[in-house]
Scaffold this motif. Structure first.
Motif, PDB file in Angstrom:
ATOM      1  N   TRP A 121       0.832  -1.209   0.000  1.00 46.24           N
ATOM      2  CA  TRP A 121       0.000   0.000   0.000  1.00 46.24           C
ATOM      3  C   TRP A 121       0.864   1.257   0.000  1.00 46.24           C
ATOM      4  O   TRP A 121       0.519   2.253  -0.637  1.00 46.24           O
ATOM      5  CB  TRP A 121      -0.928   0.004   1.223  1.00 46.24           C
ATOM      6  N   LEU A 122       1.977   1.211   0.711  1.00 43.89           N
ATOM      7  CA  LEU A 122       2.874   2.364   0.730  1.00 43.89           C
ATOM      8  C   LEU A 122       3.407   2.640  -0.679  1.00 43.89           C
ATOM      9  O   LEU A 122       3.478   3.792  -1.119  1.00 43.89           O
ATOM     10  CB  LEU A 122       4.024   2.113   1.698  1.00 43.89           C
ATOM     11  N   CYS A 123       3.772   1.571  -1.379  1.00 39.83           N
ATOM     12  CA  CYS A 123       4.231   1.747  -2.765  1.00 39.83           C
ATOM     13  C   CYS A 123       3.115   2.321  -3.633  1.00 39.83           C
ATOM     14  O   CYS A 123       3.349   3.199  -4.479  1.00 39.83           O
ATOM     15  CB  CYS A 123       4.699   0.411  -3.332  1.00 39.83           C
ATOM     16  N   LEU A 124       1.911   1.833  -3.431  1.00 43.83           N
ATOM     17  CA  LEU A 124       0.786   2.308  -4.228  1.00 43.83           C
ATOM     18  C   LEU A 124       0.542   3.792  -4.004  1.00 43.83           C
ATOM     19  O   LEU A 124       0.375   4.569  -4.957  1.00 43.83           O
ATOM     20  CB  LEU A 124      -0.473   1.511  -3.871  1.00 43.83           C
ATOM     21  N   ILE A 218      10.816   7.569  -3.758  1.00 45.14           N
ATOM     22  CA  ILE A 218      10.844   8.629  -4.767  1.00 45.14           C
ATOM     23  C   ILE A 218      11.189   8.050  -6.136  1.00 45.14           C
ATOM     24  O   ILE A 218      10.583   8.391  -7.154  1.00 45.14           O
ATOM     25  CB  ILE A 218      11.830   9.733  -4.354  1.00 45.14           C
ATOM     26  N   ASP A 219      12.176   7.136  -6.171  1.00 42.70           N
ATOM     27  CA  ASP A 219      12.525   6.494  -7.439  1.00 42.70           C
ATOM     28  C   ASP A 219      11.345   5.694  -7.987  1.00 42.70           C
ATOM     29  O   ASP A 219      11.085   5.685  -9.188  1.00 42.70           O
ATOM     30  CB  ASP A 219      13.726   5.567  -7.242  1.00 42.70           C
ATOM     31  N   LEU A 220      10.645   5.033  -7.074  1.00 40.91           N
ATOM     32  CA  LEU A 220       9.495   4.236  -7.503  1.00 40.91           C
ATOM     33  C   LEU A 220       8.438   5.118  -8.151  1.00 40.91           C
ATOM     34  O   LEU A 220       7.880   4.784  -9.206  1.00 40.91           O
ATOM     35  CB  LEU A 220       8.902   3.493  -6.298  1.00 40.91           C
ATOM     36  N   ALA A 221       8.177   6.258  -7.531  1.00 45.86           N
ATOM     37  CA  ALA A 221       7.201   7.186  -8.108  1.00 45.86           C
ATOM     38  C   ALA A 221       7.652   7.685  -9.474  1.00 45.86           C
ATOM     39  O   ALA A 221       6.860   7.826 -10.397  1.00 45.86           O
ATOM     40  CB  ALA A 221       6.990   8.359  -7.157  1.00 45.86           C
ATOM     41  N   ALA A 236       8.202  -4.479 -10.796  1.00 48.29           N
ATOM     42  CA  ALA A 236       8.961  -5.493 -10.065  1.00 48.29           C
ATOM     43  C   ALA A 236       9.046  -5.144  -8.581  1.00 48.29           C
ATOM     44  O   ALA A 236       8.968  -6.030  -7.719  1.00 48.29           O
ATOM     45  CB  ALA A 236      10.357  -5.643 -10.665  1.00 48.29           C
ATOM     46  N   VAL A 237       9.209  -3.858  -8.273  1.00 45.56           N
ATOM     47  CA  VAL A 237       9.248  -3.434  -6.876  1.00 45.56           C
ATOM     48  C   VAL A 237       7.905  -3.711  -6.211  1.00 45.56           C
ATOM     49  O   VAL A 237       7.838  -4.165  -5.058  1.00 45.56           O
ATOM     50  CB  VAL A 237       9.627  -1.945  -6.771  1.00 45.56           C
ATOM     51  N   PHE A 238       6.815  -3.443  -6.925  1.00 45.04           N
ATOM     52  CA  PHE A 238       5.494  -3.766  -6.384  1.00 45.04           C
ATOM     53  C   PHE A 238       5.399  -5.257  -6.080  1.00 45.04           C
ATOM     54  O   PHE A 238       4.866  -5.667  -5.039  1.00 45.04           O
ATOM     55  CB  PHE A 238       4.407  -3.371  -7.392  1.00 45.04           C
ATOM     56  N   GLY A 239       5.897  -6.074  -7.012  1.00 47.71           N
ATOM     57  CA  GLY A 239       5.854  -7.510  -6.791  1.00 47.71           C
ATOM     58  C   GLY A 239       6.657  -7.934  -5.579  1.00 47.71           C
ATOM     59  O   GLY A 239       6.221  -8.783  -4.784  1.00 47.71           O
ATOM     60  N   MET A 240       7.825  -7.332  -5.400  1.00 48.23           N
ATOM     61  CA  MET A 240       8.650  -7.658  -4.240  1.00 48.23           C
ATOM     62  C   MET A 240       7.979  -7.216  -2.945  1.00 48.23           C
ATOM     63  O   MET A 240       8.033  -7.919  -1.926  1.00 48.23           O
ATOM     64  CB  MET A 240      10.022  -7.000  -4.393  1.00 48.23           C
ATOM     65  N   ALA A 241       7.337  -6.052  -2.980  1.00 46.68           N
ATOM     66  CA  ALA A 241       6.626  -5.584  -1.782  1.00 46.68           C
ATOM     67  C   ALA A 241       5.466  -6.517  -1.451  1.00 46.68           C
ATOM     68  O   ALA A 241       5.236  -6.858  -0.284  1.00 46.68           O
ATOM     69  CB  ALA A 241       6.121  -4.160  -2.010  1.00 46.68           C
ATOM     70  N   PHE A 242       4.738  -6.946  -2.472  1.00 41.62           N
ATOM     71  CA  PHE A 242       3.614  -7.872  -2.274  1.00 41.62           C
ATOM     72  C   PHE A 242       4.103  -9.172  -1.640  1.00 41.62           C
ATOM     73  O   PHE A 242       3.537  -9.654  -0.652  1.00 41.62           O
ATOM     74  CB  PHE A 242       2.945  -8.138  -3.621  1.00 41.62           C
TER      75      PHE A 242
END
Length: 697
Positions: A121-124, A218-221, A236-242
């Motif tokens: 959720w934080l990534c989202l 910030i990089d993710l955004a 890929a970062v979302f997948g790792m966070a999940f």
């Protein structure tokens, strides 16, 4: 409480109470090994630990029962954390799919509680915020998000604040907006005011050991709004966070209650969204190294995906000697060299009871749902209380080739006839109306219509280009797919048989016939529907039934004159499709002409092979006359004598070999007698003809 039932040899997963059950009397047959032993082994957690599991993919063309399989699995796993997503319902980026999965898996289950996904959720929220627009002032950018989420304001106010950030960014990905509010609420429930600062600054390092958490957000955004490569990195970062959140949920004291893995059911993984998601999930798992996750993934696909060719043999392709050399060392396929997708019946052997059978299959386990067995077909017929089940099953399997939806429609049509003689009206089964009630294996057509109309809607809907579809109908005249390589037969403006063949392979519509030199054939049910289209073309069409088979015959005659011995029988095959019985008799009578070498076993074997090939020729539908009358008519119209045993044998076999020609097998006695008459006075090869006659007793 464990949700596995006790007291059985193989524990079963309980159905969610109140879940929608199949209609009364309708059962799913042939897939029990998937909905039983396979899923039961996959969800197990030996010693409470996660295992590296393969992604299970059920493959098959439209109408194979793939969606029905996932529905059954969803019912079986109703008490587990389970997400069931159809990836054909709109284009979605992988990060959106991960968010949707988190919502589904995060629903409260009695034993498992509610799984939280705070990192996801934080990534989202970071992707939807203005962080990517303020990267030059990192401290201010991060404060923008942290102040809202960690404030002491009531949750409603904080939700509105985060939503305002997302709205102000003006960069919310399409399709994300409807559930951004839910994401914010889930984030705030997962991250309370006391630990939000810790999670932002000290959370798991998803990109690299040297990357600060603030920089990653910030990089993710920024990546999520960048080019294709950057967006893939963000996904890929979302997948790792999940996966990180899911592993955390199964750890610690709370994780001891979660005794079975979570389940992800993905329908239509062949879509662009599905392909990207599977690729992203695989990459996220790769980056996690040797740390497995508690997630079972079962997907369906109506097309072949290139990634599978790394370790699996693609149906409809010839095998090559260099396949072993191209295989990646980390891939495991149960000790089988380049297996074709496995039949559901293989599951018990592929997944024995030992401690970790999953270790023998990685990263994929493919299941072929394209063809129901004769036994499964008989079980479906028995469910409809149809009598003469073995004969009905044999007829339906020969007609449909085991296509699940076609099988269900044909059985439903037969069930409308005389219950004591279910095959009495079988010759008109394609024009029988069905679909007025729930069918056991219906996918995706659910509107009433004839068997032929429903099959046409299912099977031909994927071929949207009119010119390609026209060429496909024309090419169905050929016994094999070789006609696609003959531009003189195809008549579209720019015929591209190779591209059409590739599409057929991708859609799993081509199969290799058994034999030392496998031939590539169109799927039985698809070809049946295409031939009906060819027969329906108007007489003035330059590629009607007559013109198309005539062109095909001339192609093979030329090849025969050029020295290709097998082409001669192919030419006669098309002659018989045109009704030219006399040409077939002339060709097959050669071994019996006086002065010909003795009809030995080798000659008899070759002759029977030619006979089988020629009499498998397609024929126009004719349900007006009895099968015997049709044989009489064909013999008479070709000027053959009534006592010509070979003519009667060829004509009777031609009609009998068509499942719609003689479903009640009324010609069997005629065929047996003609084989015996023909065998009299021949050499040692006569024994093979007598043995063939025994099949028709």
């Amino acid at each position: 409480m464990n949700v596995l039932r006790a007291g059985t040899d193989m524990p079963g997963i309980e159905i969610e109470p109140g879940g929608e059950m199949p209609a009364e009397g309708l059962k799913l047959h042939g897939l029990e090994p998937v909905t039983g032993p396979l899923i039961e082994q996959l969800v197990q957690r030996p010693a409470g630990r996660s295992r590296a599991l393969p992604v299970v993919v059920a493959v098959g063309p439209h109408g194979s029962g793939k969606t029905v399989l996932l529905q059954e699995l969803a019912q079986r796993c109703g008490r587990l954390p389970c997400a069931h997503i159809d990836l054909a319902l709109g284009d979605r980026a992988p990060r959106e799919v991960f968010g949707e999965l988190a919502f589904e898996l995060g629903r409260h289950r009695k034993q498992f509680g509610r799984i939280a996904f705070p990192q996801l959720w934080l990534c989202l929220v970071a992707v939807g915020s203005t962080l990517h627009m303020q990267e030059d002032n990192r401290r201010a950018a991060l404060r923008n998000l942290r102040d809202v989420v960690s404030s002491s304001s009531p949750m409603e106010a904080r939700s509105k604040g985060v939503a305002d950030i997302l709205e102000a960014a003006g960069q919310v990905p399409e399709g994300l907006a409807p559930w951004v509010g839910m994401a914010v609420e889930s984030l705030l429930q997962s991250l309370n005011r006391l630990n939000i600062r810790h999670r932002i600054t000290h959370g798991p390092r998803l990109v690299g050991d040297q990357t600060r958490r603030e920089d990653m957000l910030i990089d993710l955004a920024k990546w999520s709004h960048g080019d294709e490569e950057s967006r893939a990195e963000a996904d890929a970062v979302f997948g790792m966070a999940f996966l990180h959140d899911l592993r955390q949920a199964y750890g610690g004291v709370r994780g001891t209650r979660r005794t079975l893995n979570s389940v992800l059911l993905l329908d239509n993984a062949h879509t662009p969204s599905g392909r990207m998601f599977l690729q992203t999930l695989r990459e996220a798992r790769r980056r996690n190294g040797a740390e497995p996750d508690p997630l079972v993934v079962i997907a369906t696909s109506a097309q072949w995906l290139p990634a599978w060719s790394e370790c699996w043999h693609r149906p409809g392709m010839h095998r090559f000697s260099d396949e072993t050399e191209r295989r990646e060392p980390e891939h495991r396929t149960g000790g089988i060299e380049w297996p074709a997708p496995r039949d559901p019946a293989d599951i018990l052997a592929d997944w024995p009871v030992p401690e970790n059978p999953a270790a023998t299959w990685f990263p994929w386990y493919l299941l072929d749902l394209s063809r129901l067995s004769v036994q499964t077909t008989g079980d479906l017929a028995a469910d409809q209380r149809i009598r003469s089940v073995p004969r009905v099953a044999e007829f339906v399997r020969a007609l449909t080739g085991g296509n699940a939806a076609g099988t269900a429609d044909v059985i439903a049509a037969l069930g409308q006839g005389d219950e004591n003689q279910p095959l009495a009206a079988a010759r008109t089964v394609l024009t029988t109306a069905v679909g007025t009630r729930q069918d056991p294996l219906e996918e995706p057509v659910d509107v009433p219509g004839t068997v032929l109309e429903r099959a046409r809607e299912r099977l031909l809907a994927d071929f949207t280009d009119a010119e390609s579809l026209r060429d496909l109908v024309t090419a169905a005249a050929g016994r094999t797919v070789d006609v696609l390589y003959r531009p003189e037969v195809l008549d579209s403006a720019l015929p591209d048989g190779e591209a059409l063949l590739q599409e057929l392979r991708n859609r799993l519509w081509i199969r290799a016939a058994d034999g030392p030199d496998p031939e590539m054939m169109l799927d039985t049910w698809l070809r049946r529907i295409l031939l009906a289209e060819l027969a329906g073309r108007e007489p003035d069409d330059p590629r009607d039934w007559y013109n198309t088979h005539t062109l095909c015959r001339e192609v093979y005659r030329r090849r025969s004159h050029e020295g290709e011995s097998a082409a001669a029988a192919e030419a006669v095959y098309h002659d018989l499709a045109l009704g030219n019985l006399a040409d077939a008799v002339e060709y097959l009578n050669r071994p019996f002409v006086p002065g010909h070498p003795e009809f030995g076993r080798t000659a008899a074997t070759e002759w029977l092979s030619d006979l089988d090939l020629i009499t498998s020729a397609p024929r126009r539908p004719d349900a007006t006359a009895t099968p015997f009358t049709q044989v009489e008519t064909v013999v008479r119209d070709n000027g053959m004598a009534p006592e010509d045993d070979l003519a009667w044998l060829i004509a009777a076999l031609w009609i009998s070999n068509d499942p719609l020609g003689d479903p009640q097998r009324t010609l069997d006695r005629t065929i047996e007698n003609e084989f015996r008459q023909l065998a009299r006075g021949l050499g040692r090869g006569a024994l093979l003809l007598y043995e063939r006659a025994e099949r028709y007793r």
